[in-house]
Design an enzyme around this catalytic site. Structure first.
Site, PDB file in Angstrom:
ATOM      1  N   ASN A 126     -33.469 -27.195 -37.714  1.00 22.36           N
ATOM      2  CA  ASN A 126     -32.628 -27.260 -36.518  1.00 22.36           C
ATOM      3  C   ASN A 126     -33.220 -26.313 -35.485  1.00 22.36           C
ATOM      4  OD1 ASN A 126     -30.304 -26.100 -34.819  1.00 22.36           O
ATOM      5  ND2 ASN A 126     -29.304 -27.842 -35.798  1.00 22.36           N
ATOM      6  N   CYS A 157     -26.520 -26.509 -26.160  1.00 24.59           N
ATOM      7  CA  CYS A 157     -27.057 -25.224 -25.747  1.00 24.59           C
ATOM      8  C   CYS A 157     -27.156 -25.204 -24.230  1.00 24.59           C
ATOM      9  CB  CYS A 157     -28.437 -25.040 -26.384  1.00 24.59           C
ATOM     10  SG  CYS A 157     -29.050 -23.372 -26.222  1.00 24.59           S
ATOM     11  N   LYS A 192     -28.565 -33.672 -32.482  1.00 26.83           N
ATOM     12  CA  LYS A 192     -27.215 -33.258 -32.902  1.00 26.83           C
ATOM     13  C   LYS A 192     -26.310 -33.169 -31.679  1.00 26.83           C
ATOM     14  CE  LYS A 192     -24.751 -29.771 -35.549  1.00 26.83           C
ATOM     15  NZ  LYS A 192     -24.916 -28.665 -36.502  1.00 26.83           N
ATOM     16  N   ILE A 218     -20.475 -33.982 -35.817  1.00 27.74           N
ATOM     17  CA  ILE A 218     -20.408 -33.266 -34.562  1.00 27.74           C
ATOM     18  C   ILE A 218     -20.743 -31.781 -34.739  1.00 27.74           C
ATOM     19  CG2 ILE A 218     -18.653 -34.760 -33.526  1.00 27.74           C
ATOM     20  CD1 ILE A 218     -16.507 -32.719 -34.290  1.00 27.74           C
ATOM     21  N   THR A 220     -19.673 -27.877 -33.276  1.00 27.55           N
ATOM     22  CA  THR A 220     -18.326 -27.289 -33.217  1.00 27.55           C
ATOM     23  C   THR A 220     -17.610 -27.651 -31.911  1.00 27.55           C
ATOM     24  OG1 THR A 220     -19.298 -25.274 -32.328  1.00 27.55           O
ATOM     25  CG2 THR A 220     -18.862 -25.321 -34.691  1.00 27.55           C
ATOM     26  N   GLY A 270     -18.363 -32.398 -39.973  1.00 26.48           N
ATOM     27  CA  GLY A 270     -17.111 -31.882 -39.419  1.00 26.48           C
ATOM     28  C   GLY A 270     -15.996 -31.816 -40.438  1.00 26.48           C
ATOM     29  N   THR A 293     -18.818 -25.344 -42.877  1.00 27.18           N
ATOM     30  CA  THR A 293     -17.885 -24.263 -43.198  1.00 27.18           C
ATOM     31  C   THR A 293     -17.510 -24.215 -44.681  1.00 27.18           C
ATOM     32  OG1 THR A 293     -17.065 -24.392 -40.936  1.00 27.18           O
ATOM     33  CG2 THR A 293     -15.625 -23.332 -42.538  1.00 27.18           C
TER      34      THR A 293
HETATM   35  C1  LIG Z   1     -21.009 -19.813 -38.377  1.00 28.35           C
HETATM   36  C2  LIG Z   1     -21.559 -21.105 -37.861  1.00 28.35           C
HETATM   37  C3  LIG Z   1     -22.836 -21.148 -37.300  1.00 28.35           C
HETATM   38  C4  LIG Z   1     -23.364 -22.329 -36.816  1.00 28.35           C
HETATM   39  N1  LIG Z   1     -24.639 -22.343 -36.283  1.00 28.35           N
HETATM   40  C5  LIG Z   1     -25.176 -23.525 -35.851  1.00 28.35           C
HETATM   41  C6  LIG Z   1     -26.517 -23.582 -35.353  1.00 28.35           C
HETATM   42  O1  LIG Z   1     -27.246 -22.589 -35.330  1.00 28.35           O
HETATM   43  N2  LIG Z   1     -26.995 -24.772 -34.910  1.00 28.35           N
HETATM   44  C7  LIG Z   1     -26.245 -25.919 -34.946  1.00 28.35           C
HETATM   45  O2  LIG Z   1     -26.730 -26.981 -34.553  1.00 28.35           O
HETATM   46  N3  LIG Z   1     -24.976 -25.894 -35.443  1.00 28.35           N
HETATM   47  C8  LIG Z   1     -24.429 -24.735 -35.881  1.00 28.35           C
HETATM   48  N4  LIG Z   1     -23.141 -24.720 -36.397  1.00 28.35           N
HETATM   49  C9  LIG Z   1     -22.361 -25.968 -36.438  1.00 28.35           C
HETATM   50  C10 LIG Z   1     -22.385 -26.608 -37.826  1.00 28.35           C
HETATM   51  O3  LIG Z   1     -23.694 -26.977 -38.207  1.00 28.35           O
HETATM   52  C11 LIG Z   1     -21.465 -27.842 -37.888  1.00 28.35           C
HETATM   53  O4  LIG Z   1     -21.916 -28.790 -36.946  1.00 28.35           O
HETATM   54  C12 LIG Z   1     -20.019 -27.505 -37.575  1.00 28.35           C
HETATM   55  O5  LIG Z   1     -19.656 -26.291 -38.156  1.00 28.35           O
HETATM   56  C13 LIG Z   1     -19.036 -28.573 -38.048  1.00 28.35           C
HETATM   57  O6  LIG Z   1     -19.090 -28.760 -39.437  1.00 28.35           O
HETATM   58  P1  LIG Z   1     -18.074 -28.063 -40.488  1.00 28.35           P
HETATM   59  O7  LIG Z   1     -16.686 -28.344 -40.016  1.00 28.35           O
HETATM   60  O8  LIG Z   1     -18.384 -28.684 -41.816  1.00 28.35           O
HETATM   61  O9  LIG Z   1     -18.381 -26.617 -40.450  1.00 28.35           O
HETATM   62  C14 LIG Z   1     -22.598 -23.528 -36.881  1.00 28.35           C
HETATM   63  C15 LIG Z   1     -21.318 -23.475 -37.452  1.00 28.35           C
HETATM   64  C16 LIG Z   1     -20.785 -22.298 -37.945  1.00 28.35           C
HETATM   65  C17 LIG Z   1     -19.413 -22.308 -38.559  1.00 28.35           C
END
Ligand SMILES: Cc1cc2nc3c(=O)[nH]c(=O)nc-3n(C[C@H](O)[C@H](O)[C@H](O)COP(=O)(O)O)c2cc1C
Lengths: 330, 299
Positions: A126, A157, A192, A218, A220, A270, A293
């Protein structure tokens, strides 16, 4: 068993290859998937930013059981990230404002990738940038690095050349940054998507037109949390990104919308906590899924979900997990 | 899966707007194949398979349950370790650990409902521990309220130690009885003077400090900041145990960041290197830090 394996599968379109027909007699379902030419042993990946560089989780689970590891988002230069507090728990979820802290692409290749390559799992990198040039520079470096199965471009970003507007919230910017990066890499390119948009289908189309091989969604959901007594924001950055079970319905809807709009393979992300959650994403059109998460809650959850998907297929007499993709009954 | 051995309130802390309905509890957990745990280390605890609250919570390990494993059995003899009504506290059911916790929010309030026999999920031990090589010096442990947690095990590892223990009131000094049983010098302070000296624990520290002291501290960020300032002024070593919100506990999410002074910032005349990460993670690089390393202005 022995039904048409292509049923419900979008065999058409870029990069979705046919795999060998499994023995109809066999009771072991075919769990493999192919995303934009990346052959995965199963549909389970770990989501960027929630699994470090893999090494953090290696003492607690078996990395070889994963279809792929998606590493923490990388930039050209190391990033310090945002001031603390960086995380706060919310109802059935959490907000984070990590601020994309990372070691930078060079240190990743030198210090982190060699460890990951020891495992029998695909490495998806990523990455992000503050400008189109930055994105291209990172892609260029990664393109000539061995041991990387594919790239995942985080377009949530801010663009420093466009008033810090997020690339992924504007179809024009999305098209420009994706097509620019496309010119610098032959690796499978996953884009993404950000959910913080008026219409996900417009952005999905822009990314597809620009040459993306697959989409993951998705990222966040933008949000904030406040302390009623101190009247202070609970995050140092005031605003953060919501993840976890709370966002699953939003994510499912967006995957479904994207599925109906573009012909690219999709990766659903998600709030996935269980195999059932993962299967729901496949039913609305995801060829594979990422777990974010949930890793924090249970370091072994990804392996349990991989097992759970297999069990589901066995119980429901599904010969290949691909059959599930886009099989929503409406 | 680990099992709950006991869960009992040890102090009822009155309701306050910022802390909510408080109260201090001790949670005994039976843990088969108990790994070695060093003073200062913590665990991430999940109490059930719910999704709300979602995340694990970090807790310092207060005590090791079961003979042999407890440092106090060596230094003070079996009897001083865990005598409860003539039996060991585990009822012969060790090995395990004891968590001392304060009810501060939804997660810890739900924890108070845990009953003996309930399953809990323990991840750990995690993080670093207090450095022990400075044994020859005069050790001062400074604790504020729930910040007492790492010091029961630490006291067991040190030949000689002094404990300065502060709280808001007599109801904010959990496990005071445990420490009275240890052969250490102890002084207590409370904001309201309900027990010990009236005032802050840092007041006690100023009185006890000498050139040969080494300070170990755990408590609120405000207290730690002041302890660090005092130690820096006296030019003595000081180690602090920090407590931050965390999600993973293993250095993956980068959520529990604490700002540190870069090497460049400390070295004379050196330019601060931009490639050097200025945040450390409490879960992985800590929870124990050299106080001089922390950027206290941003705590
Ligand atoms: C602590 C944290 C750090 C994250 N860092 C990134 C990142 O560096 N790059 C990215 O594309 N998504 C990042 N995400 C987003 C996750 O990859 C994911 O898309 C998002 O958390 C939704 O999935 P989940 O509900 O299973 O956590 C981050 C999410 C969390 C919680």
């Amino acid at each position: 068993m022995g039904r048409d394996l292509k049923m419900g599968v979008r065999g058409q379109g870029s990069g979705v290859r046919k795999t060998k027909t499994p023995n109809p007699e066999s009771r072991i379902p075919d769990l493999s998937v192919n995303i934009a030419g990346i052959q995965l042993k199963n549909s389970v990946m770990t989501a960027s930013g929630t699994f470090g560089y893999g090494e953090e989780y290696a003492p607690y689970m078996n990395l070889n059981r994963l279809g792929a590891v998606v590493v923490k988002g990388l930039s050209l230069k190391p990033r310090q990230g945002n001031p603390p507090p960086r995380i706060v728990e919310t109802a059935a979820g959490m907000l984070n404002s990590i601020g994309l802290q990372n070691v930078g692409v060079e240190a990743f290749i030198e210090k982190k990738l060699p460890f990951l390559r020891k495992f029998d799992t695909k490495v998806i990198v990523n990455f992000f940038g503050d400008s189109i040039d930055d994105y291209c520079e990172v892609a260029k470096v990664l393109d000539t690095t061995d041991g990387i199965a594919g790239l995942e471009m985080n377009i949530s970003c801010p663009n420093k050349q466009a008033g810090w507007l997020e690339f992924g919230t504007n179809p024009d910017l999305t098209f420009r940054v994706v097509s620019a990066v496309r010119r610098f890499t032959k690796l499978p390119l996953i884009v993404k998507l950000s959910p913080n948009v008026m219409d996900i289908t417009v952005i999905a189309k822009a990314a597809a037109d620009a040459g993306a091989d697959a989409l993951s969604l998705i990222n966040t959901l933008s949000g904030m949390a406040v302390d009623a007594y101190t009247r202070r924001p609970k995050l140092g950055n005031i605003i953060g990104g919501l993840s976890g079970p709370a966002i699953k319905p939003v994510a499912l809807k967006m995957v479904w919308q994207a599925f109906k709009t573009v012909k690219l393979p999709l990766i659903g992300i998600g709030g996935i906590m269980t195999a059932e959650d993962a299967i729901e994403f496949m039913i609305v059109g995801a060829s594979a899924i990422q777990i974010g998460t949930a890793n924090f809650v249970d370091p072994q959850v990804s392996v349990k979900i991989a097992d759970g998907i297999e069990e589901y297929c066995q119980k429901n007499k599904i010969a290949a997990v691909k059959e599930l993709v886009g099989s929503l009954r409406v | 899966m680990a099992k709950v051995l006991y869960n009992k309130r040890v102090l009822a802390f009155p309701y306050t707007e910022d802390f909510g309905a408080g109260g201090y509890y001790k949670l005994g957990i039976r843990w088969e194949d108990l790994p070695p745990i060093e003073p200062g280390q913590f665990i991430m605890l999940r109490i059930a398979k719910q999704i709300d609250p979602l995340l694990r919570r970090p807790f310092g390990v207060y005590k090791i349950l079961g003979h042999g494993a407890c440092p106090h059995t060596k230094n003070f003899g079996m009897g001083a370790c865990l005598p409860v009504r003539g039996r060991t506290q585990t009822g012969g059911k060790g090995p395990g650990i004891e968590i001392l916790y304060r009810v501060v929010g939804r997660g810890t309030r739900l924890m108070t409902d845990l009953k003996p026999g309930d399953s809990v999920d323990v991840l750990g031990p995690l993080g670093n521990s207090f450095p022990l090589e400075i044994r020859s010096q005069e050790v001062i442990m400074v604790a504020g309220g729930i910040g007492i947690v790492p010091f029961y095990m630490l006291a067991g590892k040190l030949k000689k130690a002094r404990l300065l223990f502060g709280g808001r009131s007599k109801d904010d000094l959990p496990a005071l009885e445990d420490f009275k049983k240890l052969k250490i010098d102890m002084e207590v302070s409370t904001d309201d003077g309900s027990v010990g000296e009236k005032g802050l624990v840092t007041g006690l520290l100023l009185k006890r400090l000498s050139k040969n002291s080494v300070v170990y501290a755990c408590g609120s960020k405000g207290m730690l900041k002041e302890v660090a300032r005092i130690a820096e002024g006296a030019d003595i070593p000081c180690y602090v145990s920090l407590d931050n919100a965390m999600a993973c506990g293993i250095g993956a999410c980068l959520g529990c960041a604490v700002k540190v002074k870069g090497q460049g910032a400390r070295g004379k005349g050196q330019e601060k290197q931009t490639s050097e990460l200025i945040y450390k993670m409490v879960c992985k690089d800590g929870p124990v830090f050299d106080a001089r390393e922390i950027e206290w202005e941003e705590i």
